[in-house]
Design a protein around this motif. Structure first.
Motif, PDB file in Angstrom:
ATOM      1  N   LYS A  76       0.818  -1.294   0.140  1.00 35.03           N
ATOM      2  CA  LYS A  76       0.174   0.196  -0.004  1.00 35.03           C
ATOM      3  C   LYS A  76       0.786   1.023   0.048  1.00 35.03           C
ATOM      4  O   LYS A  76       0.464   2.148  -0.585  1.00 35.03           O
ATOM      5  CB  LYS A  76      -0.886  -0.097   1.230  1.00 35.03           C
ATOM      6  CG  LYS A  76      -1.869   1.178   1.204  1.00 35.03           C
ATOM      7  CD  LYS A  76      -2.580   1.255   2.508  1.00 35.03           C
ATOM      8  CE  LYS A  76      -3.635   2.390   2.531  1.00 35.03           C
ATOM      9  NZ  LYS A  76      -2.808   3.756   2.160  1.00 35.03           N
ATOM     10  N   HIS A  79       2.284   1.760  -3.440  1.00 42.33           N
ATOM     11  CA  HIS A  79       1.354   1.968  -4.270  1.00 42.33           C
ATOM     12  C   HIS A  79       1.066   3.313  -4.041  1.00 42.33           C
ATOM     13  O   HIS A  79       0.961   4.138  -5.020  1.00 42.33           O
ATOM     14  CB  HIS A  79       0.150   1.142  -4.117  1.00 42.33           C
ATOM     15  CG  HIS A  79      -1.204   1.777  -4.755  1.00 42.33           C
ATOM     16  ND1 HIS A  79      -2.247   2.848  -4.357  1.00 42.33           N
ATOM     17  CD2 HIS A  79      -1.697   1.380  -5.794  1.00 42.33           C
ATOM     18  CE1 HIS A  79      -2.930   2.880  -5.286  1.00 42.33           C
ATOM     19  NE2 HIS A  79      -2.787   2.155  -6.177  1.00 42.33           N
ATOM     20  N   ASP A  80       0.937   4.053  -2.909  1.00 41.20           N
ATOM     21  CA  ASP A  80       0.518   5.534  -2.600  1.00 41.20           C
ATOM     22  C   ASP A  80       1.629   6.221  -3.335  1.00 41.20           C
ATOM     23  O   ASP A  80       1.388   7.489  -3.877  1.00 41.20           O
ATOM     24  CB  ASP A  80       0.308   5.800  -1.198  1.00 41.20           C
ATOM     25  CG  ASP A  80      -0.872   5.105  -0.718  1.00 41.20           C
ATOM     26  OD1 ASP A  80      -1.762   4.692  -1.525  1.00 41.20           O
ATOM     27  OD2 ASP A  80      -1.049   4.972   0.601  1.00 41.20           O
ATOM     28  N   VAL A  83       1.371   6.221  -6.965  1.00 40.01           N
ATOM     29  CA  VAL A  83       0.564   7.362  -7.554  1.00 40.01           C
ATOM     30  C   VAL A  83       0.974   8.868  -7.456  1.00 40.01           C
ATOM     31  O   VAL A  83       0.753   9.591  -8.226  1.00 40.01           O
ATOM     32  CB  VAL A  83      -0.587   7.153  -6.550  1.00 40.01           C
ATOM     33  CG1 VAL A  83      -1.753   8.289  -6.827  1.00 40.01           C
ATOM     34  CG2 VAL A  83      -1.444   5.780  -6.777  1.00 40.01           C
ATOM     35  N   GLN A  84       1.590   9.128  -6.490  1.00 36.77           N
ATOM     36  CA  GLN A  84       2.270  10.654  -6.280  1.00 36.77           C
ATOM     37  C   GLN A  84       3.124  10.870  -7.250  1.00 36.77           C
ATOM     38  O   GLN A  84       3.246  11.790  -7.895  1.00 36.77           O
ATOM     39  CB  GLN A  84       2.836  10.589  -4.935  1.00 36.77           C
ATOM     40  CG  GLN A  84       3.374  12.163  -4.679  1.00 36.77           C
ATOM     41  CD  GLN A  84       3.730  12.383  -3.319  1.00 36.77           C
ATOM     42  OE1 GLN A  84       3.361  11.716  -2.481  1.00 36.77           O
ATOM     43  NE2 GLN A  84       4.820  13.320  -3.190  1.00 36.77           N
ATOM     44  N   ASP A  89      -3.680  12.656  -9.555  1.00 38.83           N
ATOM     45  CA  ASP A  89      -5.097  12.405 -10.113  1.00 38.83           C
ATOM     46  C   ASP A  89      -5.055  12.779 -11.577  1.00 38.83           C
ATOM     47  O   ASP A  89      -4.230  13.596 -12.116  1.00 38.83           O
ATOM     48  CB  ASP A  89      -5.703  13.665  -9.281  1.00 38.83           C
ATOM     49  CG  ASP A  89      -5.860  13.623  -7.930  1.00 38.83           C
ATOM     50  OD1 ASP A  89      -6.205  12.426  -7.242  1.00 38.83           O
ATOM     51  OD2 ASP A  89      -5.908  14.776  -7.168  1.00 38.83           O
ATOM     52  N   HIS A 285      -4.495   7.538 -15.888  1.00 40.56           N
ATOM     53  CA  HIS A 285      -5.101   7.413 -14.402  1.00 40.56           C
ATOM     54  C   HIS A 285      -4.012   6.953 -13.537  1.00 40.56           C
ATOM     55  O   HIS A 285      -3.455   5.828 -13.476  1.00 40.56           O
ATOM     56  CB  HIS A 285      -6.180   6.381 -14.655  1.00 40.56           C
ATOM     57  CG  HIS A 285      -7.525   6.941 -15.032  1.00 40.56           C
ATOM     58  ND1 HIS A 285      -8.373   7.740 -14.225  1.00 40.56           N
ATOM     59  CD2 HIS A 285      -7.835   6.771 -16.188  1.00 40.56           C
ATOM     60  CE1 HIS A 285      -9.507   7.956 -15.123  1.00 40.56           C
ATOM     61  NE2 HIS A 285      -9.202   7.279 -16.202  1.00 40.56           N
ATOM     62  N   ASP A 287      -3.623   6.410 -10.408  1.00 41.97           N
ATOM     63  CA  ASP A 287      -3.674   5.375  -9.478  1.00 41.97           C
ATOM     64  C   ASP A 287      -4.008   3.939 -10.147  1.00 41.97           C
ATOM     65  O   ASP A 287      -3.757   2.863  -9.835  1.00 41.97           O
ATOM     66  CB  ASP A 287      -4.875   5.615  -8.586  1.00 41.97           C
ATOM     67  CG  ASP A 287      -6.347   6.091  -9.489  1.00 41.97           C
ATOM     68  OD1 ASP A 287      -6.120   6.297 -10.768  1.00 41.97           O
ATOM     69  OD2 ASP A 287      -7.491   6.052  -8.849  1.00 41.97           O
ATOM     70  N   ARG A 288      -4.678   3.895 -11.334  1.00 36.62           N
ATOM     71  CA  ARG A 288      -4.921   2.708 -11.904  1.00 36.62           C
ATOM     72  C   ARG A 288      -3.497   2.114 -12.589  1.00 36.62           C
ATOM     73  O   ARG A 288      -3.481   0.996 -12.450  1.00 36.62           O
ATOM     74  CB  ARG A 288      -6.133   3.059 -13.082  1.00 36.62           C
ATOM     75  CG  ARG A 288      -7.317   3.371 -12.966  1.00 36.62           C
ATOM     76  CD  ARG A 288      -8.266   3.541 -14.011  1.00 36.62           C
ATOM     77  NE  ARG A 288      -9.572   4.209 -13.594  1.00 36.62           N
ATOM     78  CZ  ARG A 288     -10.623   4.326 -14.621  1.00 36.62           C
ATOM     79  NH1 ARG A 288     -10.443   3.654 -15.666  1.00 36.62           N
ATOM     80  NH2 ARG A 288     -11.536   5.022 -14.164  1.00 36.62           N
ATOM     81  N   GLY A 291      -1.787   0.516  -9.818  1.00 40.35           N
ATOM     82  CA  GLY A 291      -2.243  -0.922  -9.457  1.00 40.35           C
ATOM     83  C   GLY A 291      -2.106  -2.019 -10.359  1.00 40.35           C
ATOM     84  O   GLY A 291      -1.627  -2.961 -10.033  1.00 40.35           O
ATOM     85  N   ASP A 298      -6.859  -3.504 -12.214  1.00 41.59           N
ATOM     86  CA  ASP A 298      -7.368  -1.976 -12.510  1.00 41.59           C
ATOM     87  C   ASP A 298      -8.850  -2.567 -13.322  1.00 41.59           C
ATOM     88  O   ASP A 298      -8.979  -2.237 -14.609  1.00 41.59           O
ATOM     89  CB  ASP A 298      -6.617  -1.619 -13.789  1.00 41.59           C
ATOM     90  CG  ASP A 298      -7.221  -0.305 -13.995  1.00 41.59           C
ATOM     91  OD1 ASP A 298      -8.179   0.176 -13.833  1.00 41.59           O
ATOM     92  OD2 ASP A 298      -6.457   0.343 -15.531  1.00 41.59           O
TER      93      ASP A 298
END
Length: 449
Positions: A76, A79-80, A83-84, A89, A285, A287-288, A291, A298
């Motif tokens: 996790k 992953h976070d 994403v950053q 976003d 995306h 976040d996708r 993932g 996804d």
């Protein structure tokens, strides 16, 4: 593109399974391997350092939640931070003005012209915009003709540019043409060079002065790795880019461009080119994508893709038959053709959580496109009874089918084996909720904590 990186990161995370807690000592090896994996993927070393520092700081201070093992917790955190690094976003394309002008810029060979057609299709299908193409590359042989052909093939209006016109005149006249034709979005395909030079930049700056574009999108080749970052920085300094279209993401690039470019330049990636077809464009995306890299799936993207390309009545029918254990060879052929529209079963499995390893095993099971005619011939050579119940296929029946389809008995046997394996696999996927997802239901993946 991220397959190798994904394998290495997942291998590092797996080593934490079975540990009681997260500590500096037991994450040290995983951190070291992830750092090396990112560097091997051609991620900028500054980005790697920042990423590793953030992961380490969060991991050491993390409290392991009850019923969640350290491996899951560390996943996790990674992953976070992915994403950053990728931008946080999703950033939408700006087409609020009428007409909106989007400049497509980049080096020669990055895929500007094809990406222009892909973006046009996206704007028409997803946002309901009337799109017009403006070919402004007067230097590359057949560049204007290429965009005109793409426009004709896909039902778009295209301004009649010629190589004798100046780029500024093309844009001025195209604006008047767009208003007359009531076009919502003008996509301007500009000239490129094999390398950045002042003449190219001056021409693009002049075009920008003719009208303030709502978007200036750099089309960047993911195969360039870190070089894509320096290209983006140069274009951004001269033009003020609003976004990027990363092309050739379906190739064997190592992922360095995608993981470096946002953090190094601040420019959001808005789209990814994932194939040669005009429909092969995905909204970016963060976040996708994170993932997918971590094999967390996804499903949202899979649902969207399925809704776009699949026959929903046929899917509903097949899903019910699978649930009732009534799936037949006729359904099998129909499903293979449906899956082919989505890039094949192997491609589809990559969208599901924890299915990365299984998708690799599917390579030998999933029939390639070249086998489709053979499969169709074999199934069409069967009687209705044989299609409905393959268990009746004894030796003489299989020989008759092989003779009738112009194949060998071994080919018939191979098809039956593939059918049985696919039936078992699809039954498992139905239990995971994929059937609901493909019929339009929501099944977003979440962390178990």
């Amino acid at each position: 593109m991220f397959e190798s990186l994904s394998d290495k990161i997942l291998g590092s995370v797996k080593k934490l399974r079975g540990q009681a807690t997260i500590s500096e000592s037991n994450i040290e090896e995983a951190i070291k391997e992830i750092r090396m994996s990112l560097l091997e993927a051609d991620v900028n070393f500054k980005v790697v350092k920042n990423f590793i520092d953030r992961v380490k700081a969060k991991a050491i201070g993390a409290e392991v939640i009850k019923n969640v093992n350290p491996g899951q917790m560390f996943t996790k955190i990674v992953h976070d931070e992915l994403v950053q690094t990728l931008g946080g976003d999703k950033v939408d394309v700006n087409v609020r003005e009428n007409p909106s002008v989007i400049m497509m810029v980049g080096l020669q060979g990055a895929g500007k012209t094809t990406s222009t057609a892909k973006l046009g299709l996206y704007l028409r299908q997803k946002l309901g915009k009337k799109v017009g193409f403006v070919p402004a590359d007067i230097y590359r042989p057949a560049a204007i003709e290429q965009l005109q052909i793409l426009a004709k093939q896909n039902g778009f209006s295209c301004f009649s540019s010629t190589t004798e016109m100046k780029p500024e005149d093309i844009l001025t006249q195209a604006l008047a043409w767009a208003k007359k034709e009531m076009i919502d979005v003008l996509l301007l395909d500009t000239a490129g060079r094999l390398q950045i030079d002042d003449e190219l930049m001056k021409e693009l700056e002049d075009l920008k002065q003719v009208i303030t574009p709502t978007e200036i999108l750099l089309v960047a080749d993911a195969m360039l790795g870190q070089q894509a970052v320096s290209v983006a920085e140069t274009f951004h300094q001269r033009l003020g880019l609003t976004g990027l279209v990363l092309t050739k993401v379906d190739g064997d690039a190592r992922g360095g461009a995608a993981l470096s470019i946002r953090e190094m330049t601040g420019i959001p990636i808005k789209f990814m080119g994932v194939g040669e077809k005009v429909s092969a464009l995905e909204v970016f995306h963060p976040d996708r994508l994170a993932g997918r890299i971590l094999d967390m799936g996804d499903v949202l993207s899979l649902v969207e893709k399925a809704q776009e390309v699949m026959d929903h009545q046929e899917v509903e029918k097949s899903a019910k038959r699978m649930m009732n254990n009534e799936f037949t060879l006729t359904d099998f052929l129909s499903q293979i053709q449906q899956l082919k529209k989505m890039g094949g079963l192997e491609s589809m499995l990559k969208f599901l959580p924890g299915m990365g390893e299984i998708s690799k095993q599917m390579k030998n099971m999933t029939p390639p496109d070249s086998e489709m005619k053979k499969i169709e011939a074999i199934i069409n050579s069967m009687t209705i009874q044989e299609r409905e119940d393959h268990r009746v296929l004894n030796g003489s029946r299989r020989q008759r089918i092989a003779d009738g389809s112009g194949t060998r008995v071994q080919d018939v046997n191979k098809l039956i084996k593939q059918f049985e394996e696919a039936k078992k696999m699809m039954s498992g996927m139905m239990k995971m909720g994929l059937g609901k997802a493909m019929r339009g239901g929501k099944s977003p993946m979440k962390f178990p904590f």
